[in-house]
Scaffold this motif. Structure first.
Motif, mmCIF file in Angstrom:
data_model
loop_
_atom_site.group_PDB
_atom_site.id
_atom_site.type_symbol
_atom_site.label_atom_id
_atom_site.label_comp_id
_atom_site.label_asym_id
_atom_site.label_seq_id
_atom_site.Cartn_x
_atom_site.Cartn_y
_atom_site.Cartn_z
ATOM 1 N N THR A 12 41.883 40.291 37.173
ATOM 2 C CA THR A 12 41.913 41.568 36.075
ATOM 3 C C THR A 12 42.309 42.693 36.490
ATOM 4 O O THR A 12 42.764 43.034 35.275
ATOM 5 N N GLN A 13 42.961 42.822 37.408
ATOM 6 C CA GLN A 13 44.001 43.474 37.907
ATOM 7 C C GLN A 13 45.591 43.106 37.227
ATOM 8 O O GLN A 13 45.504 44.555 36.618
ATOM 9 N N ASP A 14 45.737 42.181 37.785
ATOM 10 C CA ASP A 14 46.957 42.077 36.623
ATOM 11 C C ASP A 14 47.068 41.979 35.041
ATOM 12 O O ASP A 14 47.452 42.626 34.349
ATOM 13 N N ALA A 15 45.816 41.779 34.727
ATOM 14 C CA ALA A 15 45.219 42.040 32.866
ATOM 15 C C ALA A 15 44.828 43.508 33.176
ATOM 16 O O ALA A 15 45.749 43.841 31.340
ATOM 17 N N LYS A 45 41.294 33.113 31.132
ATOM 18 C CA LYS A 45 40.522 33.048 32.006
ATOM 19 C C LYS A 45 40.434 34.304 33.276
ATOM 20 O O LYS A 45 41.592 34.167 34.106
ATOM 21 N N LEU A 46 39.943 35.459 32.913
ATOM 22 C CA LEU A 46 40.097 36.466 33.859
ATOM 23 C C LEU A 46 39.164 36.549 35.342
ATOM 24 O O LEU A 46 37.791 35.801 35.437
ATOM 25 N N VAL A 47 39.618 35.992 36.319
ATOM 26 C CA VAL A 47 39.234 36.179 37.589
ATOM 27 C C VAL A 47 39.743 37.131 38.689
ATOM 28 O O VAL A 47 40.812 38.177 38.839
ATOM 29 N N ALA A 48 38.968 37.752 39.439
ATOM 30 C CA ALA A 48 38.883 38.709 40.640
ATOM 31 C C ALA A 48 40.196 38.535 41.471
ATOM 32 O O ALA A 48 40.216 37.165 41.608
ATOM 33 N N PRO A 49 41.084 39.174 42.287
ATOM 34 C CA PRO A 49 42.100 38.901 42.736
ATOM 35 C C PRO A 49 41.895 38.179 44.051
ATOM 36 O O PRO A 49 42.195 36.942 44.320
ATOM 37 N N PRO A 50 40.580 38.025 44.787
ATOM 38 C CA PRO A 50 40.763 37.335 45.931
ATOM 39 C C PRO A 50 40.348 35.985 46.119
ATOM 40 O O PRO A 50 40.644 34.839 46.722
#
Length: 139
Positions: A12-15, A45-50
């Motif tokens: 999500t951060q990269d997006a 698919k967006l995921v949280a960095p951790p």
């Protein structure tokens, strides 16, 4: 032959950061590259960095890939445009190689259009360094 659109995972951060890059370049010379990156973000698919698996190519990852046509292996870091330096192995996410590799995981391949050379078939062999796997969420 690889599918043109294998599944992708992007943090999500990269997006968020990449959407700003896309907006900056939609009106300039890199419009086609920005549009291609935007399409990849939209289908990922967006995921949280951790939560990103350690074998996924994220921003600032070191990735070893194979060009399956030439059988050449290359190691690059996927960077933001301002940090790119091809001579040092840092390729912009707006370059065809950078956009193609972002979000792929080890073992996945993609067929990607190149501006002057038809298509390349690329396969991710390894992700020796991924910032998120190393606990660095600020790169």
């Amino acid at each position: 032959m690889f599918p043109i659109a294998p599944s992708l995972v992007i943090t999500t951060q990269d997006a968020e950061r990449l959407r700003l890059i896309v907006e900056l370049h939609l009106e300039g010379q890199r419009r086609a590259a920005a549009e291609a990156l935007d399409r990849e973000i939209a289908r990922a698919k967006l995921v949280a960095p951790p939560a990103v698996p350690p074998d996924v190519v994220t921003m600032n990852s070191l990735v070893l890939y194979l060009d399956e046509v030439t059988q050449k292996r290359r190691e690059v870091v996927i960077t933001y445009p301002r940090d790119a330096c091809v001579e040092e192995g840092r390729v912009s996410v707006l370059s065809p190689i950078g956009t193609a590799l972002l979000g792929l995981s080890v073992g996945q391949g993609i067929t990607w259009p190149m501006p002057s050379a038809g298509h390349k078939r690329l396969r991710v062999l390894a992700v020796p360094y991924q910032p998120e796997a190393a606990g660095n969420f600020e790169l």
